[in-house]
Scaffold this active site. Sequence first.
Site, PDB file in Angstrom:
ATOM      1  N   HIS A   1      67.447  82.878 -22.445  1.00 27.90           N
ATOM      2  CA  HIS A   1      67.894  81.507 -22.714  1.00 27.90           C
ATOM      3  C   HIS A   1      67.253  81.138 -24.252  1.00 27.90           C
ATOM      4  O   HIS A   1      66.272  81.661 -24.631  1.00 27.90           O
ATOM      5  CB  HIS A   1      67.331  80.442 -21.788  1.00 27.90           C
ATOM      6  CG  HIS A   1      68.330  80.374 -20.495  1.00 27.90           C
ATOM      7  ND1 HIS A   1      68.548  79.199 -20.330  1.00 27.90           N
ATOM      8  CD2 HIS A   1      68.562  81.159 -19.786  1.00 27.90           C
ATOM      9  CE1 HIS A   1      69.376  79.335 -19.118  1.00 27.90           C
ATOM     10  NE2 HIS A   1      69.389  80.419 -18.831  1.00 27.90           N
TER      11      HIS A   1
ATOM     12  N   GLU B   1      76.319  81.176 -20.936  1.00 24.90           N
ATOM     13  CA  GLU B   1      76.575  79.759 -20.811  1.00 24.90           C
ATOM     14  C   GLU B   1      76.605  78.917 -22.169  1.00 24.90           C
ATOM     15  O   GLU B   1      75.821  79.238 -22.895  1.00 24.90           O
ATOM     16  CB  GLU B   1      75.553  78.924 -19.970  1.00 24.90           C
ATOM     17  CG  GLU B   1      75.289  79.846 -18.551  1.00 24.90           C
ATOM     18  CD  GLU B   1      74.031  80.781 -18.394  1.00 24.90           C
ATOM     19  OE1 GLU B   1      73.411  81.051 -19.328  1.00 24.90           O
ATOM     20  OE2 GLU B   1      74.283  81.670 -17.217  1.00 24.90           O
TER      21      GLU B   1
END
Length: 321
Positions: free
Chosen positions: A38, A107
């Site tokens: 992330h 994402e």
Amino acid sequence: MVRIGYTMMTEQAGPRELVDHVVGAERAGFDFSVISDHSFPWLESQGHAPYAWSVLGAAAQATSRIPLMTYVTCPTFRYHPAVVAQKAATMQILSGGRFRLGLGSGENLNEHIVGTGWPAAHVRLEMLEEAADIIRRLFAGECVSHHGAHFDVENARLWDLPDEPPAIGIAVSGSRSCEVAGRYADLVIATEPRAELLRRFDAHGGAGKSRVGQLPVCYDTDRDAAVARAHDQFRWALGGWKVNAELPGPAGFDQATAYTRPEDVADAVPCGDDVDAFVDAVRPYAEAGFTEVALVQIGGDQQEPFLDWAEAKLLPALRDL
């Protein structure tokens, strides 16, 4: 027997702590480990987002047995697929053959930072398919020049190749992603125990291949504290991937979950220290046909007590599934 894994969740702990945690997971007897990749946490209360690949290199040197895997890396926005291939090949060498490359279409939360926009889902899957093909060719030792719909590669080659290339996993959530996974993956990745995803994967070439799921859990001897922590840090997960792939930052997830109640999270995430409740939460994955399930203990500062409890009570119970 379903193999039980441990998740290094980069959104909730710093890099040194993550390495300590996977060392503890190896000592506790987990069968494998995975790491998220992330650039942002889902919620500000999680508070972290170190570079997963640096953590992986340190983890490879700090451990000796436990397999390592990205869960998952997006090879299409922040990273060029040729760079992902080089990183993964290097990790396979550093880990002595313990690394698997998990890939996904990404994402917006993480990929927006490079400022290239966020295309529709079908375009993201086209990009993932093209990236997976490039990575496979580089793993095979080819000198790759490629000019495709989404990526250019000019005279690329991996000069340090492991004896065995890393297995490639691809995350799925619907028919099209199952088709891509069936064609390019050595294993399939999913975050829900949906047997139909595995059937679609099998129909496109995945029969007989490993299938890896993931389950958030929140161990604490005080169940109320566990529920409160799960609500504070993991309520975003109830939105589903059609929502979670689209929102661009923690503020959006905070707003989207403003009316999610603690009891809603507790219905979806086993909380407390009732071993049977945790086993019951893993069981649907086993029944759906998953061969591996990685657990996510919620709370970066709550890993050591979870690992001790898992070694003493949870892992022995899960071995009987």
